[in-house]
Design an enzyme around this catalytic site. Structure first.
Site, PDB file in Angstrom:
ATOM      1  CE1 TYR A 119      -3.360  -2.634   5.710  1.00 43.23           C
ATOM      2  CE2 TYR A 119      -3.326  -0.284   5.202  1.00 43.23           C
ATOM      3  CZ  TYR A 119      -3.340  -1.607   4.782  1.00 43.23           C
ATOM      4  OH  TYR A 119      -3.309  -1.895   3.440  1.00 43.23           O
ATOM      5  CB  THR A 144      -0.902   0.009   1.260  1.00 43.36           C
ATOM      6  OG1 THR A 144      -1.488   1.282   1.428  1.00 43.36           O
ATOM      7  CG2 THR A 144      -0.099  -0.297   2.524  1.00 43.36           C
ATOM      8  CG  ASP A 145      -1.166   4.969  -1.047  1.00 42.76           C
ATOM      9  OD1 ASP A 145      -1.722   4.369  -0.103  1.00 42.76           O
ATOM     10  OD2 ASP A 145      -1.767   5.802  -1.765  1.00 42.76           O
ATOM     11  CD  GLU A 146      -3.567   3.408   4.095  1.00 44.11           C
ATOM     12  OE1 GLU A 146      -3.510   3.398   5.332  1.00 44.11           O
ATOM     13  OE2 GLU A 146      -4.601   3.181   3.443  1.00 44.11           O
ATOM     14  CE  LYS A 196       0.021  -4.625   2.940  1.00 47.21           C
ATOM     15  NZ  LYS A 196      -0.326  -5.972   2.375  1.00 47.21           N
TER      16      LYS A 196
HETATM   17  P1  NAD Z   1      -9.581  -7.365   2.159  1.00 54.51           P
HETATM   18  O1  NAD Z   1      -9.531  -7.079   3.625  1.00 54.51           O
HETATM   19  O2  NAD Z   1     -10.821  -7.090   1.393  1.00 54.51           O
HETATM   20  O3  NAD Z   1      -9.220  -8.910   1.899  1.00 54.51           O
HETATM   21  C1  NAD Z   1      -8.189  -9.572   2.562  1.00 54.51           C
HETATM   22  C2  NAD Z   1      -8.354 -11.064   2.284  1.00 54.51           C
HETATM   23  O4  NAD Z   1      -7.257 -11.755   2.915  1.00 54.51           O
HETATM   24  C3  NAD Z   1      -9.644 -11.647   2.834  1.00 54.51           C
HETATM   25  O5  NAD Z   1     -10.227 -12.497   1.882  1.00 54.51           O
HETATM   26  C4  NAD Z   1      -9.183 -12.425   4.062  1.00 54.51           C
HETATM   27  O6  NAD Z   1     -10.010 -13.552   4.351  1.00 54.51           O
HETATM   28  C5  NAD Z   1      -7.795 -12.863   3.638  1.00 54.51           C
HETATM   29  N1  NAD Z   1      -6.896 -13.133   4.770  1.00 54.51           N
HETATM   30  C6  NAD Z   1      -6.715 -12.355   5.874  1.00 54.51           C
HETATM   31  N2  NAD Z   1      -5.827 -12.937   6.694  1.00 54.51           N
HETATM   32  C7  NAD Z   1      -5.417 -14.082   6.086  1.00 54.51           C
HETATM   33  C8  NAD Z   1      -4.481 -15.099   6.416  1.00 54.51           C
HETATM   34  N3  NAD Z   1      -3.810 -15.062   7.571  1.00 54.51           N
HETATM   35  N4  NAD Z   1      -4.298 -16.116   5.552  1.00 54.51           N
HETATM   36  C9  NAD Z   1      -4.995 -16.180   4.394  1.00 54.51           C
HETATM   37  N5  NAD Z   1      -5.904 -15.247   4.027  1.00 54.51           N
HETATM   38  C10 NAD Z   1      -6.099 -14.215   4.864  1.00 54.51           C
HETATM   39  O7  NAD Z   1      -8.343  -6.589   1.553  1.00 54.51           O
HETATM   40  P2  NAD Z   1      -8.167  -5.925   0.103  1.00 54.51           P
HETATM   41  O8  NAD Z   1      -8.737  -4.561   0.145  1.00 54.51           O
HETATM   42  O9  NAD Z   1      -8.626  -6.871  -0.934  1.00 54.51           O
HETATM   43  O10 NAD Z   1      -6.572  -5.776   0.054  1.00 54.51           O
HETATM   44  C11 NAD Z   1      -5.760  -6.789  -0.511  1.00 54.51           C
HETATM   45  C12 NAD Z   1      -4.308  -6.402  -0.334  1.00 54.51           C
HETATM   46  O11 NAD Z   1      -4.077  -5.152  -0.961  1.00 54.51           O
HETATM   47  C13 NAD Z   1      -3.893  -6.216   1.128  1.00 54.51           C
HETATM   48  O12 NAD Z   1      -2.588  -6.732   1.280  1.00 54.51           O
HETATM   49  C14 NAD Z   1      -3.905  -4.713   1.339  1.00 54.51           C
HETATM   50  O13 NAD Z   1      -2.977  -4.325   2.327  1.00 54.51           O
HETATM   51  C15 NAD Z   1      -3.511  -4.226  -0.038  1.00 54.51           C
HETATM   52  N6  NAD Z   1      -4.020  -2.887  -0.383  1.00 54.51           N
HETATM   53  C16 NAD Z   1      -5.357  -2.642  -0.376  1.00 54.51           C
HETATM   54  C17 NAD Z   1      -5.832  -1.370  -0.744  1.00 54.51           C
HETATM   55  C18 NAD Z   1      -7.307  -1.054  -0.797  1.00 54.51           C
HETATM   56  O14 NAD Z   1      -7.643   0.090  -1.148  1.00 54.51           O
HETATM   57  N7  NAD Z   1      -8.218  -1.988  -0.537  1.00 54.51           N
HETATM   58  C19 NAD Z   1      -4.923  -0.370  -1.090  1.00 54.51           C
HETATM   59  C20 NAD Z   1      -3.551  -0.652  -1.059  1.00 54.51           C
HETATM   60  C21 NAD Z   1      -3.124  -1.926  -0.728  1.00 54.51           C
HETATM   61  P1  TYD Z   2     -10.745   4.012   4.132  1.00 59.33           P
HETATM   62  O1  TYD Z   2     -11.670   3.592   3.042  1.00 59.33           O
HETATM   63  O2  TYD Z   2     -10.895   3.373   5.481  1.00 59.33           O
HETATM   64  O3  TYD Z   2      -9.273   3.843   3.562  1.00 59.33           O
HETATM   65  P2  TYD Z   2      -7.849   4.345   4.178  1.00 59.33           P
HETATM   66  O4  TYD Z   2      -8.042   4.803   5.567  1.00 59.33           O
HETATM   67  O5  TYD Z   2      -7.037   3.087   4.115  1.00 59.33           O
HETATM   68  O6  TYD Z   2      -7.361   5.417   3.256  1.00 59.33           O
HETATM   69  O7  TYD Z   2     -10.892   5.576   4.329  1.00 59.33           O
HETATM   70  C1  TYD Z   2     -10.656   6.474   3.253  1.00 59.33           C
HETATM   71  C2  TYD Z   2     -10.774   7.881   3.806  1.00 59.33           C
HETATM   72  O8  TYD Z   2     -12.122   8.105   4.216  1.00 59.33           O
HETATM   73  C3  TYD Z   2      -9.911   8.093   5.039  1.00 59.33           C
HETATM   74  O9  TYD Z   2      -9.394   9.415   4.987  1.00 59.33           O
HETATM   75  C4  TYD Z   2     -10.877   7.955   6.192  1.00 59.33           C
HETATM   76  C5  TYD Z   2     -12.184   8.462   5.593  1.00 59.33           C
HETATM   77  N1  TYD Z   2     -13.424   7.846   6.124  1.00 59.33           N
HETATM   78  C6  TYD Z   2     -14.453   8.655   6.588  1.00 59.33           C
HETATM   79  O10 TYD Z   2     -14.373   9.899   6.567  1.00 59.33           O
HETATM   80  N2  TYD Z   2     -15.598   8.061   7.045  1.00 59.33           N
HETATM   81  C7  TYD Z   2     -15.739   6.708   7.108  1.00 59.33           C
HETATM   82  O11 TYD Z   2     -16.789   6.215   7.572  1.00 59.33           O
HETATM   83  C8  TYD Z   2     -14.663   5.883   6.615  1.00 59.33           C
HETATM   84  C9  TYD Z   2     -14.778   4.383   6.647  1.00 59.33           C
HETATM   85  C10 TYD Z   2     -13.535   6.510   6.135  1.00 59.33           C
END
Ligand code: NAD
Ligand code: TYD
Length: 359
Positions: free
Chosen positions: A158, A132-134, A162
């Site tokens: 989080y 992630t970019d975070e 990561k």
């Molecule tokens: P998500 O939370 O929707 O899904 C995570 C999945 O991993 C779930 O299906 C969960 O059951 C599985 N999981 C969790 N722990 C596990 C374990 N110990 N063993 C096997 N499976 C396990 O997450 P996402 O949004 O699909 O993100 C996927 C990846 O991308 C993550 O690594 C996250 O850090 C990264 N990422 C997500 C975003 C975003 O915007 N969603 C942005 C940047 C990076």
């Molecule tokens: P989120 O989707 O949780 O992603 P991340 O924190 O990983 O960027 O949140 C995106 C942005 O939206 C973040 O600045 C927090 C804000 N946010 C709210 O203002 N209200 C909400 O209910 C949620 C879930 C997020």
């Protein structure tokens, strides 16, 4: 075949569906099915022998070793993680267990398997780590977007977990020679997004007549990436990314949270007007800010474009339209997630057993 971890979550399930739509290469999907893993995301693959689903933990070294020996994947795409910042603030234990220890155990199991491969297969093998970019921390309003050289400055439990996983992946290359590639992407959005995150939460709450909770002043900025653009980028990185490199993936779509919420309200006002004729904006409420809330993320995806010829296809407007249309067309999926019905189904289907099924 390839092994995908976390392929029942939001991005993982989109990747699995995209992969099998684009190629016939089989895919082994290892997912623990936490609250975020939803088998309903993969329902359209029922009976498709190219998709083998295994419920299990990336930290279960014996299971992972057995799966690797049996299925002999040529590559791994590691999505499995705890992914929600707010949950990591309430309790970080699961984040450390999966994102740190789980990644470490996965790397060790993969290293043993990789070393056992014949030379040609060993050279071609890839471990793609999705991050992630975070990990880069928070940007000042006018600062240039994150490049791959940006210093790691994670601020939430989080992002710290990561960042730790990224460092482990890097160390397994430098110390052990494991052929890894890491991607750091911005906030994704699109179908199958669990409604605890901003965009799906706002869509679902708006339609349910619930408040739309904006944290603090709502001026925090995220760089939104349509999930299918992300999946296409990951396919490119797997095919042509250079070993040991990091690639930043972003949508070129910086928006404040309030802009996002207003855009969702406007779209819904047109597509599904409230019964009383008022705008969904009346449901917006400002709530207490998230502790340690990062102010701005933005990705410089220039390396992806220069080296791998990738650019996102969706603008924020087209991506948001597709996303809202998907949620309007899938009330059953939303109801299932909200009622916990899929959790009941997971308990019935899998119990405490590890299960291996062609989905
Ligand atoms: P998500 O939370 O929707 O899904 C995570 C999945 O991993 C779930 O299906 C969960 O059951 C599985 N999981 C969790 N722990 C596990 C374990 N110990 N063993 C096997 N499976 C396990 O997450 P996402 O949004 O699909 O993100 C996927 C990846 O991308 C993550 O690594 C996250 O850090 C990264 N990422 C997500 C975003 C975003 O915007 N969603 C942005 C940047 C990076
Ligand atoms: P989120 O989707 O949780 O992603 P991340 O924190 O990983 O960027 O949140 C995106 C942005 O939206 C973040 O600045 C927090 C804000 N946010 C709210 O203002 N209200 C909400 O209910 C949620 C879930 C997020």
């Amino acid at each position: 075949m390839i092994l995908v971890t976390g392929g029942a979550g939001f991005i993982g399930s989109n990747f699995v569906l995209d992969w099998l739509a684009a190629s016939d290469e089989p895919l082994l999907n290892l997912d623990k099915l936490t609250y975020a893993g939803n088998p309903a995301n993969l329902a359209s693959l029922a009976g498709d022998a190219r998709h083998i689903f295994v419920r299990g933990d990336i930290g279960d070294a014996a299971l992972v070793a057995r799966l690797l020996a049996e299925h002999r994947p040529r590559a791994i795409v590691n999505f499995a993680a705890e992914s929600h910042v707010d949950r990591s603030i309430h309790g970080a234990e699961d984040f450390m267990a999966t994102n740190v220890t789980g990644t470490f155990r996965l790397l060790e199991a993969v290293r043993a398997y990789w070393r056992s491969l014949p030379e040609g297969e060993r050279a071609a093998f890839r471990f793609l780590h999705v991050s992630t970019d975070e990990v880069y921390g928070s940007l000042a309003p006018d600062a240039p977007a994150f490049t791959e050289q940006h210093r790691y400055e994670p601020n939430s439990p989080y992002s710290a977990s990561k960042a730790a996983s990224d460092h482990l992946v890097r160390a397994w290359l430098h110390t052990h020679g494991l052929p890894v590639v890491t991607t750091n992407c911005s906030n994704n959005y699109g179908p199958y997004h669990f409604p605890e995150k901003l965009i799906p939460l706002m869509i679902v709450n708006a339609l349910a007549g619930e408040p739309l909770p904006v944290y603090g002043d709502g001026q925090q900025v995220r760089d939104w990436l349509y999930v299918q653009d992300h999946c296409a980028a990951l396919r490119r990185v797997l095919a042509a990314g250079r070993v040991g490199e990091t690639y930043n993936i972003g949508g070129h779509n910086e928006r404040t949270n309030l802009q996002i919420v207003h855009a969702i309200c406007e779209a819904l006002d047109a597509l599904r007007p409230r019964a009383d004729g008022q705008s969904y904006r009346v449901q917006i409420t400002h709530v207490t800010d998230r502790p340690g809330h990062d102010r701005r993320y933005a990705i410089d995806a220039g390396k992806m474009e220069r080296e791998l010829g990738w650019r996102p296809q969706e603008t924020f407007e087209t991506g948001l339209r597709k996303t809202i249309a998907w949620y309007l067309a899938h009330p059953d999926w939303v109801a299932g997630v909200q009622s916990g019905a899929y959790r009941d189904w997971v308990a019935k289907q899998y119990g405490q057993r590890e299960a291996e099924t062609a989905q």
